[in-house]
Design a protein around this motif. Structure first.
Motif, PDB file in Angstrom:
ATOM      1  N   GLU A 157       0.850  -1.180   0.000  1.00  7.24           N
ATOM      2  CA  GLU A 157       0.000   0.000   0.000  1.00  7.24           C
ATOM      3  C   GLU A 157       0.892   1.238   0.000  1.00  7.24           C
ATOM      4  O   GLU A 157       1.682   1.447   0.926  1.00  7.24           O
ATOM      5  CB  GLU A 157      -0.917  -0.004   1.225  1.00  7.24           C
ATOM      6  CG  GLU A 157      -1.978   1.072   1.176  1.00  7.24           C
ATOM      7  CD  GLU A 157      -2.976   0.966   2.310  1.00  7.24           C
ATOM      8  OE1 GLU A 157      -3.893   1.808   2.379  1.00  7.24           O
ATOM      9  OE2 GLU A 157      -2.830   0.056   3.154  1.00  7.24           O
ATOM     10  N   ILE A 158       0.767   2.031  -1.035  1.00  6.35           N
ATOM     11  CA  ILE A 158       1.610   3.219  -1.194  1.00  6.35           C
ATOM     12  C   ILE A 158       0.821   4.455  -0.770  1.00  6.35           C
ATOM     13  O   ILE A 158      -0.289   4.688  -1.248  1.00  6.35           O
ATOM     14  CB  ILE A 158       2.099   3.349  -2.648  1.00  6.35           C
ATOM     15  CG1 ILE A 158       3.111   2.245  -2.961  1.00  6.35           C
ATOM     16  CG2 ILE A 158       2.727   4.731  -2.887  1.00  6.35           C
ATOM     17  CD1 ILE A 158       3.623   2.260  -4.389  1.00  6.35           C
ATOM     18  N   GLY A 159       1.416   5.226   0.138  1.00 11.93           N
ATOM     19  CA  GLY A 159       0.768   6.452   0.600  1.00 11.93           C
ATOM     20  C   GLY A 159       1.257   7.691  -0.121  1.00 11.93           C
ATOM     21  O   GLY A 159       0.600   8.733  -0.085  1.00 11.93           O
ATOM     22  N   GLY A 160       2.422   7.593  -0.792  1.00  8.82           N
ATOM     23  CA  GLY A 160       2.941   8.751  -1.493  1.00  8.82           C
ATOM     24  C   GLY A 160       4.122   8.394  -2.366  1.00  8.82           C
ATOM     25  O   GLY A 160       4.780   7.361  -2.165  1.00  8.82           O
ATOM     26  N   ILE A 161       4.385   9.232  -3.342  1.00  6.22           N
ATOM     27  CA  ILE A 161       5.575   9.095  -4.170  1.00  6.22           C
ATOM     28  C   ILE A 161       6.200  10.471  -4.361  1.00  6.22           C
ATOM     29  O   ILE A 161       5.518  11.493  -4.342  1.00  6.22           O
ATOM     30  CB  ILE A 161       5.292   8.453  -5.538  1.00  6.22           C
ATOM     31  CG1 ILE A 161       4.292   9.286  -6.363  1.00  6.22           C
ATOM     32  CG2 ILE A 161       4.798   7.018  -5.382  1.00  6.22           C
ATOM     33  CD1 ILE A 161       4.089   8.776  -7.790  1.00  6.22           C
ATOM     34  N   VAL A 162       7.508  10.468  -4.520  1.00  7.41           N
ATOM     35  CA  VAL A 162       8.252  11.653  -4.961  1.00  7.41           C
ATOM     36  C   VAL A 162       8.713  11.341  -6.376  1.00  7.41           C
ATOM     37  O   VAL A 162       9.331  10.304  -6.620  1.00  7.41           O
ATOM     38  CB  VAL A 162       9.459  11.939  -4.052  1.00  7.41           C
ATOM     39  CG1 VAL A 162      10.277  13.107  -4.603  1.00  7.41           C
ATOM     40  CG2 VAL A 162       8.995  12.236  -2.635  1.00  7.41           C
ATOM     41  N   ILE A 315       1.332  12.780  -4.228  1.00 11.60           N
ATOM     42  CA  ILE A 315       2.403  12.814  -5.229  1.00 11.60           C
ATOM     43  C   ILE A 315       3.122  14.150  -5.102  1.00 11.60           C
ATOM     44  O   ILE A 315       2.504  15.213  -5.298  1.00 11.60           O
ATOM     45  CB  ILE A 315       1.853  12.663  -6.653  1.00 11.60           C
ATOM     46  CG1 ILE A 315       1.156  11.302  -6.829  1.00 11.60           C
ATOM     47  CG2 ILE A 315       2.970  12.831  -7.684  1.00 11.60           C
ATOM     48  CD1 ILE A 315       0.498  11.124  -8.191  1.00 11.60           C
ATOM     49  N   ALA A 316       4.402  14.114  -4.771  1.00 11.74           N
ATOM     50  CA  ALA A 316       5.219  15.332  -4.730  1.00 11.74           C
ATOM     51  C   ALA A 316       5.967  15.436  -6.056  1.00 11.74           C
ATOM     52  O   ALA A 316       6.827  14.614  -6.361  1.00 11.74           O
ATOM     53  CB  ALA A 316       6.197  15.294  -3.562  1.00 11.74           C
ATOM     54  N   PRO A 378       6.779  21.070  -1.944  1.00  8.74           N
ATOM     55  CA  PRO A 378       5.973  19.843  -2.036  1.00  8.74           C
ATOM     56  C   PRO A 378       6.492  18.703  -1.166  1.00  8.74           C
ATOM     57  O   PRO A 378       5.690  17.970  -0.561  1.00  8.74           O
ATOM     58  CB  PRO A 378       6.059  19.477  -3.520  1.00  8.74           C
ATOM     59  CG  PRO A 378       6.339  20.761  -4.211  1.00  8.74           C
ATOM     60  CD  PRO A 378       7.229  21.522  -3.266  1.00  8.74           C
ATOM     61  N   ILE A 379       7.822  18.550  -1.077  1.00  5.91           N
ATOM     62  CA  ILE A 379       8.359  17.457  -0.260  1.00  5.91           C
ATOM     63  C   ILE A 379       8.082  17.710   1.218  1.00  5.91           C
ATOM     64  O   ILE A 379       7.660  16.801   1.952  1.00  5.91           O
ATOM     65  CB  ILE A 379       9.872  17.279  -0.509  1.00  5.91           C
ATOM     66  CG1 ILE A 379      10.129  16.807  -1.945  1.00  5.91           C
ATOM     67  CG2 ILE A 379      10.457  16.270   0.480  1.00  5.91           C
ATOM     68  CD1 ILE A 379      11.596  16.715  -2.308  1.00  5.91           C
TER      69      ILE A 379
END
Length: 417
Positions: A157-162, A315-316, A378-379
């Motif tokens: 389960e992915i909560g975010g990506i850079v 998504i950042a 964003p990060i």
């Protein structure tokens, strides 16, 4: 009768960059918001004067500053012509510009969708050609390989990506690593895209309640999420909409998401949010109000994600260091210089992998943004808003952006719940 505002000219936030000509190096000005559509080229001495275009120095003061710096006079008529030219092209902050801004905001919001700004420039307008280009990024030697679109019960389960926002032609294969991981993870319903706002924002954030159109069709914004977010916020992050019109950092992510979800044959919604501040804005002594705005928005975003009731992924959309003559360095970066750049980037990435917003901030502060990271906001917002258990760097890369070997670095990072 001459406009009194022009007697005390105030330059807007614009980008400056070197322009090589047969007459030598000049300085170009362009407006990252797209309100001023034309580029203006200035001589270095006139560009020097712009630092005093602050609304407090009169044209007489400016002529004196010129004499102090260069030992010669700039004629009154010559300076007036320069000011008039800047005003005519909407590079000055005054009533003329505000009228133009209001007109463009009204026109933008009256459009049924936010139209693709970079189709036919950074990526193909034809959907078949675009699909092929994206697939080529995945199969590129530096790419991640084509995803398996069949989600398994034990998928992470992915909560975010850079993910990068560099021009796709320069960084496409790096994008593919984060998006392959996303394609093979458990399902997501709504994506919160934290784009870098290159033009600056009055309240540091801008949320746009508008669908986006790309060659793949119309991507639907999540009205419910935005409404819930609005009720959680104390500040106004919803009225400064025009920077979204030409900003690429959300648009580039959408075409990847549309590609993935067309393969999955499933719908998704998204929330477009521009973020625009540097590490300096966390210093309350310098910017007394900014930390409260950041706290307000990140707390509201986190609370909305937790209470939303559907699966959300952040998504950042960021790049890391920008070095070389194009970005203000005196010389092209050599191997030793790039080694230092990569060491700095790795310190920032380590803080992200540790899910530590404070460490990320302190690292940027320690180096005083020496290498011009384009994506601090964003990060930092991602790290403040997400509930994640671990993060992993998938790919780190860079690309040359001009004939002078100027470079931009970027990465794909996944944050797991």
């Amino acid at each position: 009768m001459r406009n009194s505002e022009l007697d005390y000219p105030k330059i807007r936030y614009v980008e400056a960059f070197p322009v090589e000509t047969p007459q030598g190096q000049l300085i170009g000005l362009r407006d990252p918001t797209g309100i001023a559509t034309d580029m203006i080229v200035l001589s270095p001495d006139v560009f020097f004067l712009l630092q005093f275009f602050d609304g407090r120095h009169s044209q007489k003061d400016l002529r004196y500053k010129y004499f102090q710096a260069f030992g010669s006079f700039i004629y009154e008529e010559q300076l007036a012509q320069i000011v008039d030219n800047l005003d005519e092209h909407f590079f000055l902050e005054n009533n003329h510009f505000q009228q133009r801004l209001r007109q463009m905001q009204k026109e933008f919001m009256n459009q049924p969708v936010r139209k693709a700004s970079h189709a036919g420039k950074s990526y193909p307008e034809d959907p078949k050609e675009l699909k092929q280009q994206l697939e080529n990024f995945f199969t590129h030697p530096q790419g991640a390989g084509l995803p398996n679109f069949s989600t398994k019960p034990d998928s992470p389960e992915i909560g975010g990506i850079v993910v990068p926002h560099i021009d796709l032609r320069g960084g496409g294969p790096c994008y593919s690593h984060a998006y392959r991981a996303l394609a093979e993870a458990s399902e997501v319903d709504c994506f919160i895209i934290l784009g870098t706002g290159h033009s600056g924002l009055r309240n540091l954030y801008s949320v746009l309640a508008k669908d986006f159109e790309t060659p793949f069709g119309v991507a639907r914004h999540d009205k419910d999420f935005i409404q819930q977010l609005k009720t959680q916020c104390q500040g106004d992050y919803f009225s400064e909409v025009l920077p979204h019109k030409s900003e690429h950092t959300i648009e580039f992510q959408l075409i990847f998401l549309q590609y993935l979800f067309q393969q999955k044959q499933k719908p998704f919604t998204f929330v477009p949010i521009l973020c625009s501040f540097s590490y300096h804005f966390l210093d309350r002594n310098t910017f007394p109000e900014a930390p409260d705005l950041i706290d307000d928005f990140t707390n509201a975003l986190q609370n909305t994600i937790e209470s939303f009731g559907r699966r959300v992924c952040l998504i950042a959309s960021v790049d890391f260091s920008h070095v070389g003559v194009r970005y203000g360095d005196r010389t092209a970066p050599d191997l030793n210089f790039m080694t230092r750049v990569k060491e700095y980037d790795q310190e920032l990435i380590k803080a992200i992998e540790q899910l530590d917003a404070e460490a990320f901030y302190r690292t940027a502060e320690k180096y005083e943004d020496r290498y011009r990271v384009c994506g601090f906001a964003p990060i930092y917002t991602l790290l403040r808003s997400i509930k994640a258990k671990k993060a992993k760097l998938l790919k780190y890369s860079d690309t040359i952006v001009d004939p002078y070997n100027s470079r931009v670095t970027f990465a794909s990072i996944v944050l797991f719940k």
